[in-house]
Design an enzyme around this catalytic site. Structure first.
Site, mmCIF file in Angstrom:
data_model
loop_
_atom_site.group_PDB
_atom_site.id
_atom_site.type_symbol
_atom_site.label_atom_id
_atom_site.label_comp_id
_atom_site.label_asym_id
_atom_site.label_seq_id
_atom_site.Cartn_x
_atom_site.Cartn_y
_atom_site.Cartn_z
ATOM 1 N N ASP A 216 0.788 -1.462 -0.024
ATOM 2 C CA ASP A 216 0.000 0.072 -0.069
ATOM 3 C C ASP A 216 0.786 1.388 0.017
ATOM 4 O OD1 ASP A 216 1.087 -0.621 2.571
ATOM 5 O OD2 ASP A 216 -0.936 -0.754 3.446
ATOM 6 N N ASP B 52 -7.628 -2.325 14.405
ATOM 7 C CA ASP B 52 -9.165 -2.179 13.817
ATOM 8 C C ASP B 52 -9.135 -3.500 12.869
ATOM 9 O OD1 ASP B 52 -7.981 -1.702 11.480
ATOM 10 O OD2 ASP B 52 -9.216 0.261 11.389
ATOM 11 N N HIS C 78 -7.567 -4.205 10.046
ATOM 12 C CA HIS C 78 -7.078 -4.095 8.696
ATOM 13 C C HIS C 78 -5.985 -4.756 8.294
ATOM 14 C CE1 HIS C 78 -4.723 -0.343 9.826
ATOM 15 N NE2 HIS C 78 -3.905 -1.339 9.191
ATOM 16 N N GLU D 286 -9.802 -1.393 5.462
ATOM 17 C CA GLU D 286 -10.511 -0.845 6.651
ATOM 18 C C GLU D 286 -11.695 -1.691 6.650
ATOM 19 O OE1 GLU D 286 -8.759 0.034 8.882
ATOM 20 O OE2 GLU D 286 -7.961 2.345 8.002
HETATM 21 C C1 F6R Z 1 1.561 -1.443 6.279
HETATM 22 C C2 F6R Z 1 0.062 -2.056 6.154
HETATM 23 C C3 F6R Z 1 -0.557 -2.277 7.542
HETATM 24 C C4 F6R Z 1 0.168 -2.385 8.684
HETATM 25 C C5 F6R Z 1 -0.649 -2.367 10.101
HETATM 26 C C6 F6R Z 1 0.200 -2.489 11.234
HETATM 27 O O1 F6R Z 1 2.079 -1.651 4.755
HETATM 28 O O2 F6R Z 1 -0.347 -2.627 5.220
HETATM 29 O O3 F6R Z 1 -1.485 -3.049 7.237
HETATM 30 O O4 F6R Z 1 0.674 -3.718 8.706
HETATM 31 O O5 F6R Z 1 -1.368 -1.130 10.134
HETATM 32 O O6 F6R Z 1 1.110 -1.718 11.527
HETATM 33 P P1 F6R Z 1 2.352 -1.705 12.583
HETATM 34 O O7 F6R Z 1 3.086 -2.905 12.106
HETATM 35 O O8 F6R Z 1 3.148 -0.426 12.413
HETATM 36 O O9 F6R Z 1 1.432 -2.093 13.846
#
Ligand code: F6R
Length: 255
Positions: free
Chosen positions: A67, A136, A138, A143
């Protein structure tokens, strides 16, 4: 799903790096799926260590990011293409242009989404995808409340995700973009093998829902229950709300 409850990020990083090492030994031109955020960083450090030791090479591999924020300046340090260059890609021997992400600076982001999906399909999809999970639920930036069969698409980020990610933007939520381009849940499901890493109590509810909850748009990571090659690697705190934890430990120990 295989669930591994591990003592610390060191063990998680070693086992995930083993998966990448085994893949690259068998298939040097593998297509790697890379996540950003903090969860995969210990894995990337371990892969860099193995590269520097001469045990692993990325020279023939390609990689796709999950992303990208929409609207950040191209040189913003928290842009995901820049983040991955700093923490991983720029520290190993990928060929120039071998690591790509969705184009969050495109004038037409919807066209950029379709182009990215096509680029991934032409590459034969991802061989091994590492994922983190949001508090959440995702994965990538899918989301709650979205389609479980989405291709690459634009995504409005939830307030919770922007609050969680404000730590990368001087603690200021107003600096966190509200729109992203992301692989969809359908895009991710094409990956031949998936490993998801999560640490910390703040991930416990999302991990329990992902593994044991009903498949639902409310917890997008539950879609992984439909994939036949997913390994979840978590520490004790992230595993703390799993009802069948003793069973998962027994299954993992038996393999
Ligand atoms: C990042 C992504 C997100 C993260 C998620 C957890 O490329 O796709 O889904 O993996 O927000 O983020 P962290 O690892 O910072 O807790």
């Amino acid at each position: 799903m295989r669930i591994a409850v591990l003592p610390s990020s060191n063990e998680i990083a070693t086992l995930v790096a083993d998966m990448y090492s085994e893949l690259l030994a068998k298939k040097p031109n593998a297509v790697l799926g890379l996540a950003t955020g903090s969860s995969p960083v210990p894995v990337y450090d371990e892969l860099v260590r193995r590269y520097e030791a001469g045990d692993i090479s990325f020279a023939d591999a390609r990689a796709f990011l999950l992303d990208e924020y929409v609207g950040l300046p191209v040189d913003h340090p928290e842009g995901y293409r820049n983040f991955i260059e700093r923490v991983f890609a720029g520290r190993v021997n990928f060929a120039p242009d071998a690591v790509v992400g969705p184009n969050g600076q495109a004038d037409d982001v919807e066209a950029a989404a379709s182009e990215y999906q096509e680029q991934m399909e032409s590459a034969g999809w991802v061989d091994l995808q590492i994922l983190g999970i949001g508090t959440d639920g995702h994965i990538a930036f899918n989301e709650p409340g979205g389609s479980l069969t989405s291709p690459v698409h634009t995504q409005v980020l939830t307030k919770q995700t922007r609050e969680d990610n404000a730590r990368f933007f001087d603690g200021d939520i107003s600096k966190v973009p509200s729109l992203a381009l992301t692989q969809g849940l359908e895009t991710i499901s094409h990956a031949k093998k998936i490993v998801l890493v999560a640490e910390g109590k703040q991930k416990a509810e999302a991990v329990a829902q992902m593994v044991e909850g009903g498949v639902s748009a409310l917890w997008p990571a539950t879609v992984l229950q439909f994939h036949n090659d997913v390994t979840i690697m978590v520490d004790e705190r992230a595993a703390s709300e799993l009802k069948l934890i003793d069973h998962y430990r027994a299954v993992w120990d038996a393999q």
